[in-house]
Design an enzyme around this catalytic site. Structure first.
Site, PDB file in Angstrom:
ATOM      1  N   GLU A 154      41.955-103.639  63.262  1.00 54.40           N
ATOM      2  CA  GLU A 154      41.958-104.948  63.558  1.00 54.40           C
ATOM      3  C   GLU A 154      40.414-105.381  64.124  1.00 54.40           C
ATOM      4  O   GLU A 154      40.338-106.468  64.680  1.00 54.40           O
ATOM      5  CB  GLU A 154      42.882-105.545  64.370  1.00 54.40           C
ATOM      6  CG  GLU A 154      42.782-104.901  65.870  1.00 54.40           C
ATOM      7  CD  GLU A 154      43.460-103.259  66.007  1.00 54.40           C
ATOM      8  OE1 GLU A 154      43.808-102.996  67.146  1.00 54.40           O
ATOM      9  OE2 GLU A 154      43.468-102.888  65.112  1.00 54.40           O
TER      10      GLU A 154
ATOM     11  N   HIS B  56      54.013-106.151  59.183  1.00 53.57           N
ATOM     12  CA  HIS B  56      52.673-105.712  58.696  1.00 53.57           C
ATOM     13  C   HIS B  56      52.042-106.794  57.647  1.00 53.57           C
ATOM     14  O   HIS B  56      51.037-106.834  57.645  1.00 53.57           O
ATOM     15  CB  HIS B  56      52.737-104.188  58.173  1.00 53.57           C
ATOM     16  CG  HIS B  56      52.780-103.353  59.216  1.00 53.57           C
ATOM     17  ND1 HIS B  56      54.034-102.882  59.796  1.00 53.57           N
ATOM     18  CD2 HIS B  56      51.641-102.694  59.898  1.00 53.57           C
ATOM     19  CE1 HIS B  56      53.766-102.190  60.686  1.00 53.57           C
ATOM     20  NE2 HIS B  56      52.334-101.778  60.816  1.00 53.57           N
TER      21      HIS B  56
ATOM     22  N   ASP C  99      37.580-107.975  68.217  1.00 51.43           N
ATOM     23  CA  ASP C  99      38.869-107.111  68.154  1.00 51.43           C
ATOM     24  C   ASP C  99      39.998-108.166  68.279  1.00 51.43           C
ATOM     25  O   ASP C  99      39.897-109.276  69.021  1.00 51.43           O
ATOM     26  CB  ASP C  99      38.920-106.203  69.325  1.00 51.43           C
ATOM     27  CG  ASP C  99      40.354-105.434  69.454  1.00 51.43           C
ATOM     28  OD1 ASP C  99      40.477-104.524  68.525  1.00 51.43           O
ATOM     29  OD2 ASP C  99      41.092-105.709  70.113  1.00 51.43           O
TER      30      ASP C  99
ATOM     31  N   ASN D 291      52.047-107.319  65.041  1.00 51.69           N
ATOM     32  CA  ASN D 291      52.553-106.480  63.904  1.00 51.69           C
ATOM     33  C   ASN D 291      53.831-106.038  64.244  1.00 51.69           C
ATOM     34  O   ASN D 291      54.756-106.127  63.160  1.00 51.69           O
ATOM     35  CB  ASN D 291      51.688-105.106  63.729  1.00 51.69           C
ATOM     36  CG  ASN D 291      50.559-105.338  62.705  1.00 51.69           C
ATOM     37  OD1 ASN D 291      50.992-106.275  61.774  1.00 51.69           O
ATOM     38  ND2 ASN D 291      49.603-104.405  62.419  1.00 51.69           N
TER      39      ASN D 291
ATOM     40  N   ASP E  95      48.526-108.477  57.998  1.00 53.57           N
ATOM     41  CA  ASP E  95      47.518-108.527  56.959  1.00 53.57           C
ATOM     42  C   ASP E  95      46.955-109.786  56.861  1.00 53.57           C
ATOM     43  O   ASP E  95      45.772-110.013  56.743  1.00 53.57           O
ATOM     44  CB  ASP E  95      47.955-108.033  55.750  1.00 53.57           C
ATOM     45  CG  ASP E  95      48.366-106.439  55.711  1.00 53.57           C
ATOM     46  OD1 ASP E  95      47.863-105.827  56.700  1.00 53.57           O
ATOM     47  OD2 ASP E  95      48.916-105.744  54.759  1.00 53.57           O
TER      48      ASP E  95
END
Length: 369
Positions: free
Chosen positions: A286, A255, A242, A250, A259
Site C-alpha cells: 500500500e 481485498h 502510505d 482489507n 485493490d
C-alpha cells in the site's frame, strides 16, 4: 491503419528514398556507359551530350532533395513526396525518350541492342525501388515503357518490338504488385512485433494493478535522476506515501475493494505529479512514491500537503457507496552527489513517514537533514 498513421507513412517514404538512391546515382552515369562504347557520341555528339547531361542534372537534384529531406519533410510530407515523384518521373521521362528514339530512330541503330538490355534492367530496378508505393511504381513503369509500346504500334514494321515490350510490361507489373503485397504484409508483421515489444516493455515497468510505474522501474529511474540532479546541481525530493490503516481496510471490506482503493490513490498521485520530470510509482503493497526534481527543495512539502488533502477530500465510490481513505506522507530532499548513496533519500523519507504514522497518520512530515 498504415495509410492514416503519419509515423508509418514516414517510414514508408524513407524506405522508398533509401531504395531509390542507388538508381539515382546510377542514372547519373548510365547513358554514357551505354553510348560511349559504341561510338554513338561520335556519330551524334549533340544528342549524346543532351541526354547525358539531363540525366546527370536530375541525379544532382535528387541528391539535393535527399540532403534536405529532414527539414522539408517536417515542413510538409506532401511537398516532399510530390518533389520525389516529380524528380523520379523526370528521370523516367528522359529514359523513355531515349528508349523510343533508340528503337525507332535510325540515328540510334548502333545502340539499339544495348538499349533493349538496359530497358529490362532499368524497368525492373525501378519497380523494385518504388515497391513501398506500388501505384507510383506502376506510373513510373508506364512512363518508362508505354511510349515505346505505343510508338511500336504506330510505326510500320515495329509491332514485334511493341509486343515484346508490352509482354515485359505486364510481367514486370505483376511481379511488382505481388512484391508490394509481400512488402505490405511483412511491414504489418514488423509493426505488430513493434507493438508487442512496446507492450512487453510497458508491462516490465508498469504495475499491473494501478497502471503506474513499478518498484523496479523506480529503482532504475532514481539512479538516472540522481545523476542528472547531481550534474545540474538540483535537489531531488521524494515522497513516500502510505495508505492509512490499509490492513484493517482489507479485513473490513475485502481485498477486491482494497485493490480498488489502491487504484484510486494511484490516479490521484498521477494527477498531482503531473510535470514531465515527476515520477510516480508503486513502491510495494500500500506504499507509493513520488520523485520530484526541483531547485530549492521547498516545493515538495507543499505538493505533499496538496496530495494528502486531495486524497482526504476524495473518497472513492463503489456501487454508489463512498469509502473515505487517508494517507501519511514522509518527505525527504537531498542535493545529490557522488559521495552520497541514492538509497539515503529513501531512508530519510522512510524515517519521516514513520514519524507521520506515530503522530496520528493523515499527516505530512518532512525529514530535516
Amino acid at each position: 491503419m498504415i495509410h492514416k498513421d503519419s509515423v508509418i507513412q514516414r517510414r514508408i517514404d524513407m524506405d522508398m528514398l533509401s531504395r531509390s538512391m542507388t538508381g539515382a546515382v546510377l542514372y547519373a552515369f548510365l547513358l554514357p556507359v551505354v553510348i560511349w562504347p559504341f561510338d554513338f557520341y561520335i556519330l551524334q555528339p549533340m544528342l549524346s551530350t543532351v541526354f547525358a547531361l539531363s540525366m546527370f542534372f536530375i541525379s544532382i537534384l535528387r541528391g539535393f532533395h535527399k540532403l534536405i529531406t529532414e527539414p522539408l519533410y517536417r515542413l510538409s510530407p506532401q511537398v516532399w513526396r510530390g518533389l520525389f515523384f516529380f524528380l523520379s518521373l523526370c528521370h523516367a521521362g528522359i529514359l523513355s525518350t531515349f528508349f523510343v528514339l533508340s528503337i525507332y530512330d535510325e540515328r540510334f541503330i548502333s545502340v539499339i541492342h544495348v538499349t533493349m538490355l538496359a530497358i529490362g534492367g532499368i524497368s525492373s530496378g525501378a519497380v523494385v525501388a518504388l515497391i513501398p508505393r506500388i501505384r507510383f511504381s506502376l506510373v513510373n513503369l508506364s512512363v518508362l515503357l508505354v511510349p515505346s509500346i505505343v510508338a511500336g504500334i504506330i510505326i510500320k514494321d515495329k509491332l514485334p518490338y511493341a509486343g515484346i515490350l508490352a509482354a515485359y510490361f505486364g510481367f514486370i507489373a505483376m511481379i511488382g504488385i505481388r512484391s508490394s503485397k509481400e512488402y505490405i504484409r511483412s511491414f504489418k508483421i514488423e509493426l505488430k512485433l513493434d507493438e508487442q515489444k512496446k507492450e512487453l516493455e510497458k508491462q516490465s515497468k508498469t504495475d499491473a494493478l494501478t497502471n503506474i510505474y513499478n518498484r523496479g522501474f523506480f529503482n532504475v529511474e532514481l539512479e538516472k535522476q540522481w545523476e542528472y540532479a547531481s550534474r545540474l546541481k538540483l535537489r531531488l525530493s521524494l515522497m513516500l506515501i502510505d495508505v492509512d490503516h490499509f490492513k484493517a481496510f482489507n479485513d473490513n471490506y475485502g481485498h477486491l475493494l482494497g485493490d480498488a482503493c489502491l487504484v484510486h490513490i494511484a490516479e490521484i498521485i498521477k494527477q498531482v505529479g503531473k510535470r514531465g520530470t515527476d515520477l510516480a510509482a508503486r513502491f510495494g503493497g500500500e506504499e507509493f512514491v513520488l520523485l520530484i526534481i526541483e531547485r530549492e527543495g521547498k516545493e515538495t512539502s507543499r505538493i505533499a500537503e496538496e496530495l494528502r488533502q486531495k486524497i482526504a477530500d476524495s473518497p472513492f465510490y463503489v456501487d454508489g457507496k463512498s469509502f473515505p481513505v487517508t494517507v501519511s506522507i514522509g518527505v525527504a530532499s537531498i542535493q545529490p552527489s557522488h559521495k552520497i548513496d541514492s538509497r539515503q533519500l529513501i531512508e530519510f523519507a522512510d524515517l519521516a513517514l514513520y514519524k507521520a504514522k506515530n503522530q496520528g497518520r493523515n499527516l505530512v512530515v518532512v525529514h530535516s537533514n
